[in-house]
Each structure stands twice: as C-alpha cells, then as structure tokens.
Design an enzyme around this catalytic site. Structure first.
Site, PDB file in Angstrom:
ATOM      1  N   ASP A 165       0.889  -1.167   0.000  1.00  0.00           N
ATOM      2  CA  ASP A 165       0.000   0.000   0.000  1.00  0.00           C
ATOM      3  C   ASP A 165       0.922   1.210   0.000  1.00  0.00           C
ATOM      4  O   ASP A 165       1.619   1.460   0.975  1.00  0.00           O
ATOM      5  CB  ASP A 165      -0.879  -0.051   1.263  1.00  0.00           C
ATOM      6  CG  ASP A 165      -1.705   1.214   1.464  1.00  0.00           C
ATOM      7  OD1 ASP A 165      -1.498   2.210   0.733  1.00  0.00           O
ATOM      8  OD2 ASP A 165      -2.563   1.203   2.369  1.00  0.00           O
TER       9      ASP A 165
ATOM     10  N   ASP B 124      -6.713  -0.566  -1.350  1.00  0.00           N
ATOM     11  CA  ASP B 124      -5.607   0.373  -1.544  1.00  0.00           C
ATOM     12  C   ASP B 124      -4.261  -0.345  -1.662  1.00  0.00           C
ATOM     13  O   ASP B 124      -3.214   0.290  -1.525  1.00  0.00           O
ATOM     14  CB  ASP B 124      -5.583   1.413  -0.417  1.00  0.00           C
ATOM     15  CG  ASP B 124      -5.418   0.805   0.960  1.00  0.00           C
ATOM     16  OD1 ASP B 124      -5.325  -0.436   1.064  1.00  0.00           O
ATOM     17  OD2 ASP B 124      -5.387   1.565   1.945  1.00  0.00           O
TER      18      ASP B 124
ATOM     19  N   TYR C  43      -3.674   9.404   0.053  1.00  0.00           N
ATOM     20  CA  TYR C  43      -3.659   9.236   1.497  1.00  0.00           C
ATOM     21  C   TYR C  43      -2.650   8.162   1.925  1.00  0.00           C
ATOM     22  O   TYR C  43      -2.655   7.048   1.400  1.00  0.00           O
ATOM     23  CB  TYR C  43      -5.050   8.889   2.049  1.00  0.00           C
ATOM     24  CG  TYR C  43      -5.021   9.109   3.533  1.00  0.00           C
ATOM     25  CD1 TYR C  43      -4.970  10.403   4.039  1.00  0.00           C
ATOM     26  CD2 TYR C  43      -4.920   8.039   4.409  1.00  0.00           C
ATOM     27  CE1 TYR C  43      -4.835  10.630   5.389  1.00  0.00           C
ATOM     28  CE2 TYR C  43      -4.792   8.254   5.771  1.00  0.00           C
ATOM     29  CZ  TYR C  43      -4.750   9.560   6.256  1.00  0.00           C
ATOM     30  OH  TYR C  43      -4.599   9.775   7.587  1.00  0.00           O
TER      31      TYR C  43
ATOM     32  N   GLN D 234       2.882   4.439   2.560  1.00  0.00           N
ATOM     33  CA  GLN D 234       2.506   3.800   3.832  1.00  0.00           C
ATOM     34  C   GLN D 234       3.349   2.555   4.162  1.00  0.00           C
ATOM     35  O   GLN D 234       3.785   2.377   5.290  1.00  0.00           O
ATOM     36  CB  GLN D 234       1.014   3.408   3.770  1.00  0.00           C
ATOM     37  CG  GLN D 234       0.490   2.711   5.018  1.00  0.00           C
ATOM     38  CD  GLN D 234      -1.040   2.513   4.953  1.00  0.00           C
ATOM     39  OE1 GLN D 234      -1.793   3.459   5.019  1.00  0.00           O
ATOM     40  NE2 GLN D 234      -1.467   1.270   4.815  1.00  0.00           N
TER      41      GLN D 234
ATOM     42  N   GLY E  72      19.173  -6.309  -0.091  1.00  0.00           N
ATOM     43  CA  GLY E  72      19.190  -7.715  -0.509  1.00  0.00           C
ATOM     44  C   GLY E  72      17.836  -8.354  -0.719  1.00  0.00           C
ATOM     45  O   GLY E  72      17.633  -9.083  -1.669  1.00  0.00           O
ATOM     46  N   ASN E  73      16.902  -8.118   0.208  1.00  0.00           N
ATOM     47  CA  ASN E  73      15.534  -8.601  -0.025  1.00  0.00           C
ATOM     48  C   ASN E  73      14.556  -7.752   0.779  1.00  0.00           C
ATOM     49  O   ASN E  73      14.956  -6.850   1.515  1.00  0.00           O
ATOM     50  CB  ASN E  73      15.399 -10.099   0.295  1.00  0.00           C
ATOM     51  CG  ASN E  73      15.617 -10.375   1.759  1.00  0.00           C
ATOM     52  OD1 ASN E  73      14.983  -9.772   2.611  1.00  0.00           O
ATOM     53  ND2 ASN E  73      16.544 -11.272   2.065  1.00  0.00           N
TER      54      ASN E  73
ATOM     55  N   TYR F  10       1.651   1.100  14.768  1.00  0.00           N
ATOM     56  CA  TYR F  10       0.597   0.865  13.779  1.00  0.00           C
ATOM     57  C   TYR F  10       0.817   1.740  12.551  1.00  0.00           C
ATOM     58  O   TYR F  10       0.925   2.940  12.648  1.00  0.00           O
ATOM     59  CB  TYR F  10      -0.777   1.164  14.392  1.00  0.00           C
ATOM     60  CG  TYR F  10      -1.888   1.004  13.377  1.00  0.00           C
ATOM     61  CD1 TYR F  10      -2.223  -0.258  12.910  1.00  0.00           C
ATOM     62  CD2 TYR F  10      -2.557   2.104  12.873  1.00  0.00           C
ATOM     63  CE1 TYR F  10      -3.213  -0.414  11.953  1.00  0.00           C
ATOM     64  CE2 TYR F  10      -3.563   1.961  11.922  1.00  0.00           C
ATOM     65  CZ  TYR F  10      -3.877   0.695  11.473  1.00  0.00           C
ATOM     66  OH  TYR F  10      -4.858   0.538  10.524  1.00  0.00           O
TER      67      TYR F  10
ATOM     68  N   LYS G 178      -2.944  -1.934   7.959  1.00  0.00           N
ATOM     69  CA  LYS G 178      -3.069  -3.384   8.107  1.00  0.00           C
ATOM     70  C   LYS G 178      -2.218  -4.088   7.061  1.00  0.00           C
ATOM     71  O   LYS G 178      -1.857  -3.506   6.036  1.00  0.00           O
ATOM     72  CB  LYS G 178      -4.544  -3.773   8.006  1.00  0.00           C
ATOM     73  CG  LYS G 178      -4.934  -4.918   8.915  1.00  0.00           C
ATOM     74  CD  LYS G 178      -4.475  -4.716  10.348  1.00  0.00           C
ATOM     75  CE  LYS G 178      -4.673  -5.986  11.161  1.00  0.00           C
ATOM     76  NZ  LYS G 178      -4.212  -5.805  12.544  1.00  0.00           N
TER      77      LYS G 178
ATOM     78  N   ASP H  30      -2.861  -6.699   5.013  1.00  0.00           N
ATOM     79  CA  ASP H  30      -3.528  -6.918   3.734  1.00  0.00           C
ATOM     80  C   ASP H  30      -2.776  -7.947   2.881  1.00  0.00           C
ATOM     81  O   ASP H  30      -2.107  -7.608   1.893  1.00  0.00           O
ATOM     82  CB  ASP H  30      -3.711  -5.569   3.016  1.00  0.00           C
ATOM     83  CG  ASP H  30      -4.499  -4.600   3.897  1.00  0.00           C
ATOM     84  OD1 ASP H  30      -5.270  -5.074   4.760  1.00  0.00           O
ATOM     85  OD2 ASP H  30      -4.339  -3.388   3.751  1.00  0.00           O
TER      86      ASP H  30
ATOM     87  N   SER I 294      -5.560 -32.035 -10.271  1.00  0.00           N
ATOM     88  CA  SER I 294      -4.614 -33.150 -10.480  1.00  0.00           C
ATOM     89  C   SER I 294      -3.839 -33.508  -9.210  1.00  0.00           C
ATOM     90  O   SER I 294      -2.632 -33.282  -9.109  1.00  0.00           O
ATOM     91  CB  SER I 294      -3.603 -32.819 -11.581  1.00  0.00           C
ATOM     92  OG  SER I 294      -4.246 -32.320 -12.709  1.00  0.00           O
TER      93      SER I 294
ATOM     94  N   ASP J  49     -14.708   1.843   6.083  1.00  0.00           N
ATOM     95  CA  ASP J  49     -13.462   1.377   5.437  1.00  0.00           C
ATOM     96  C   ASP J  49     -13.459  -0.132   5.191  1.00  0.00           C
ATOM     97  O   ASP J  49     -12.398  -0.780   5.245  1.00  0.00           O
ATOM     98  CB  ASP J  49     -12.214   1.751   6.262  1.00  0.00           C
ATOM     99  CG  ASP J  49     -11.912   3.241   6.219  1.00  0.00           C
ATOM    100  OD1 ASP J  49     -12.652   3.993   5.546  1.00  0.00           O
ATOM    101  OD2 ASP J  49     -10.936   3.648   6.879  1.00  0.00           O
TER     102      ASP J  49
HETATM  103  P1  13P Z   1      -5.103  -0.088   5.127  1.00  0.00           P
HETATM  104  O1  13P Z   1      -4.332  -1.011   6.030  1.00  0.00           O
HETATM  105  O2  13P Z   1      -5.789  -0.816   4.039  1.00  0.00           O
HETATM  106  O3  13P Z   1      -4.226   1.026   4.644  1.00  0.00           O
HETATM  107  O4  13P Z   1      -6.268   0.555   5.982  1.00  0.00           O
HETATM  108  C1  13P Z   1      -5.929   1.246   7.129  1.00  0.00           C
HETATM  109  C2  13P Z   1      -7.098   1.813   7.852  1.00  0.00           C
HETATM  110  O5  13P Z   1      -6.902   2.450   8.858  1.00  0.00           O
HETATM  111  C3  13P Z   1      -8.455   1.601   7.364  1.00  0.00           C
HETATM  112  O6  13P Z   1      -9.423   2.106   8.252  1.00  0.00           O
HETATM  113  P1  13P Z   2      -8.747 -33.540 -11.381  1.00  0.00           P
HETATM  114  O1  13P Z   2      -8.541 -34.755 -10.501  1.00  0.00           O
HETATM  115  O2  13P Z   2      -8.290 -33.752 -12.792  1.00  0.00           O
HETATM  116  O3  13P Z   2      -8.161 -32.328 -10.781  1.00  0.00           O
HETATM  117  O4  13P Z   2     -10.363 -33.301 -11.521  1.00  0.00           O
HETATM  118  C1  13P Z   2     -11.162 -33.078 -10.439  1.00  0.00           C
HETATM  119  C2  13P Z   2     -12.241 -32.100 -10.810  1.00  0.00           C
HETATM  120  O5  13P Z   2     -12.006 -31.176 -11.536  1.00  0.00           O
HETATM  121  C3  13P Z   2     -13.573 -32.262 -10.220  1.00  0.00           C
HETATM  122  O6  13P Z   2     -14.255 -31.038 -10.055  1.00  0.00           O
HETATM  123 MG    MG Z   3      -4.977  -1.856   2.479  1.00  0.00          MG
HETATM  124 MG    MG Z   4      -3.970   2.356   3.261  1.00  0.00          MG
END
Ligand code: 13P
Ligand code: 13P
Ligand code: MG
Ligand code: MG
Length: 371
Positions: free
Chosen positions: A11, A52, A90, A94, A103-104, A228, A231, A233, A242, A286
């Site tokens: 968000d 959002d 808004y 966030q 790195g990640n 805080y 959220k 989300d 299969s 909301d």
């Molecule tokens: P979000 O976590 O979706 O941004 O919403 C925050 C919020 O305070 C909604 O009332």
């Molecule tokens: P598969 O075993 O091929 O996933 O089929 C199951 C099926 O789609 C029943 O709704």
């Molecule tokens: Mg959100």
């Molecule tokens: Mg938000």
C-alpha cells in the site's frame, strides 16, 4: 520447467482515504512490469490490486527471495510512491518502512508470497488478494481446502489426495516454525492456527514432495515498524487440480464470510467478503474486509488470465450474509468483539490514549477490592 510465482504487494497510497488506488499509480506499476518483462527479468506479469493495495504478480526462474526480483518490486513501489505524493494520495508511501534496500524485502514493509515448482502439463493457480485484514486470515480457508473433507471432496474420493497434506505454520511472535502432517495432526494444528493473529500457515506441501502447493505472505506491519502503520492486507497463491484441490474446492471456503481482524483502523473484526475485481474498494466503515481471486493457467511460465473467480452469482449469498454480519458487528460500536481484544489493540494508536490517562488510575482501597 521450474517456475517461480511471486506476488509482491504494498500500500503506497490510498484513493480516496484507504479505499482504492489511483489509476495513475496502477499505470506506473504496469509500465514497470512491462519493462521488466522486456528486459527478461520476469517471464510474465499481471498487475492487480485489492482496495488500496497494489500487487505485482510475476513469474520468473530465479527462485523465491531473489535479490533482483525484490529490488525491482522495491524500486517500483518507491516510484509509485512519488506519484502518490504528487497526487496527495492518502498515506503515500505507507508500506515503505525504510530507505535502504539490502538484498531482499524482509522487514521493509511490502508483503510477498513466492513459490517455486515444476510446472505441470496444466497448471491452474489462484492468486488471492485481501484488504483490511491480516495474514492469519488465510488459515481458515487453507485448512478447509487441504484438510477438511466436508469442503474438499477429493480428500475422500481422490486416491492421490487421500493421504492428506503437510502444513508449515509460523509463530510470528517468537519467529519459529513447525510442520504438521494432516489429517493425523489436525487437532494439534488447530490449537495454533485457530489463533491467527500469531500462528500463520506459510506453506502447504504434498506429503511426497517438498514442492509447495500453496503459499501466503506472512509480513505483519506492526511487528516490522514497531507501531501501527496500516493493516498487512495479505496475499496467497494456491495451485489446483490433479492431486490437489479442484478450483471449486479452493474457492469453496469463501462461500462462508468468516470473521477476520483488520477492519477500520486495523482495529475491528468483520466478515471477510469475497468480491469480483470491480468491487474490491472497501468504503463502508473502510470495509468490510474483502478478498478477490485471480485465476490463471500457467503455460511455460506465462500467466494465461486472469479470470475474476468471485465475479459469480454463486457468491451472492456470501456477500449478502457478509453485509448482514457487518450490520450486526457495527451495532457494537466501540465494544468487543467488534473492536479487537486489548492485547491486539496494543499495536494500534490506542496506547497513546492509555498513556495520557495512566496517572488518573489510582489503586483500589482495601474496602473496594473483591479479592
Ligand atoms: P489499510 O491497512 O488498508 O491502509 O487501511 C488502514 C485503515 O486504517 C483503514 O481504516
Ligand atoms: P482432477 O482430478 O483432474 O483435478 O479433476 C477433479 C475435478 O475437476 C472435479 O471437479
Ligand atoms: Mg490496504
Ligand atoms: Mg492504506
């Protein structure tokens, strides 16, 4: 072919309030994804959203936690934040909790759910995106899909599913994990996953393979930010058919609008409403919290889709019930169980009120005590 499916979400600004994402921001996301595909970083993409929260759904061959993929998502969300700021959206930025990428995306704000697997001859996958709730909200449907024969007929009648599945559950507070083998350990597992604010199903595995068949985002913003900020989300991806639950078995748990935490200011319980992608904009108080489902057939890593799985009248009853439950909860106003229990309110802005009043609380006298 081994393919990685990555859903990375954030968000970075709401339009209007916390209800939607401005089209200019979505355009920026699409441009960035198209460029990444052009450059060969990803095989394919779908830009999606719920409320959002913007989701980058991507396929590639680099595996989960890949630095290039995470950096790309980070840079993309940062550049979308700039547009959010220009347009006065808004809560612009966030979920951008820090400046430096290292790195990640762990601990940085955006949520991610990634899994690597050998693509089958036909690979149906459903990507779920939610708004106004927390990662543990996927516990209930994942249990239903992969462990409840009243939901998933295949657990009883399909010999390739009859042995059940393994669930990896994370304790988000103590940062530990445990694997439960089901159905043998369902009662043990339910002790934990029935408390979704702390224990969250991260992966589901077949019993005979370490390849995931479902994955969720487990990032909790208050644990990262220490305060805080909105959220979590969360998002989730589930492979189907299969030897895995059929598409209809994967969607079936959402025909019951179960209660989740995260509505209004992240501080209220409400019904989880399944909606088509045209109705992913939470506005009443909301909310109520909602979920969209994008179906894809993967082919050589290409995302053939999306199909809007909840845009179907067979979820109308769930939506109607959700609205009745919303009315019921709303009438509680600031009372529990609509408002979250006190220990979860610690992660909202309520501690400031408590701090302000702390000196006005005086000990009960001997006569006033009941024990
Ligand atoms: P979000 O976590 O979706 O941004 O919403 C925050 C919020 O305070 C909604 O009332
Ligand atoms: P598969 O075993 O091929 O996933 O089929 C199951 C099926 O789609 C029943 O709704
Ligand atoms: Mg959100
Ligand atoms: Mg938000």
């Amino acid at each position: 072919m081994k393919v990685t499916l990555s859903i990375i979400k954030a968000d970075v600004g709401g339009y209007v309030g916390h209800s939607d994402v401005h089209p200019a921001m979505l355009n920026r996301a699409r441009e960035a994804l198209a460029e990444a595909k052009e450059k060969g970083l990803i095989i394919d993409y779908c830009q999606a959203k719920c409320g959002d929260d913007i989701a980058l759904i991507m396929t590639h061959t680099k595996g989960p936690d890949n630095e290039d993929i995470h950096r790309f998502a980070w840079d993309t969300f940062k550049s979308i934040t700039e547009i959010a700021k220009e347009l006065g959206q808004y809560g612009a930025g966030q979920d951008i909790l820090t400046d430096a990428f290292s790195g990640n995306l762990r601990g940085m704000g955006p949520g991610f759910a990634e899994m690597e697997f050998e693509e089958r001859k036909s690979e149906p996958v459903i990507c779920f995106l939610a708004d106004k709730t927390e990662p543990g909200s996927w516990n209930f449907p994942l249990y239903k899909m992969f462990a409840d024969p009243f939901n998933t007929a295949g657990l009883v009648i399909d010999p390739t599913m009859h042995d059940g599945f393994r669930f990896e559950v994370h304790d988000l507070i103590e940062e530990k994990k445990i694997i439960f083998s089901c159905p043998e350990e369902i009662y043990d597992m339910l002790v934990f996953i029935g408390a979704p604010s702390r224990y969250v199903i991260k992966h589901v595995f077949r019993k005979d393979s370490d390849e995931p068949v479902a994955v969720t985002s487990t990032q909790r913003l208050f644990l990262m930010a220490g305060r805080y900020v909105g959220k979590d989300d969360p998002v989730m991806a589930v492979r189907c058919q299969s030897g895995l639950p059929a598409v209809g078995e994967v969607l079936e748990p959402f025909a019951f609008p179960y209660t989740v935490a995260g509505w209004m200011r992240g501080s209220h319980h409400g019904p989880f409403m399944p909606v088509g992608m045209d109705w992913d904009t939470p506005t009443r108080f909301d909310g109520p919290p909602r979920v969209v489902a994008l179906g894809f057939q993967l082919k050589d890593g290409k995302l053939v889709g999306p199909r809007d799985m909840f845009a179907d009248p067979s979820y109308d009853n769930a939506r109607r019930r959700a609205l009745d439950i919303a009315d019921y909860y709303r009438q509680h106003g600031p009372f529990e169980p609509h408002r979250l229990p006190l220990d979860e309110m610690e992660y909202t802005t309520m501690p400031k009120v408590v701090e302000k009043l702390k000196d006005r609380f005086i000990p009960l006298s001997e006569k006033e005590r009941d024990r």
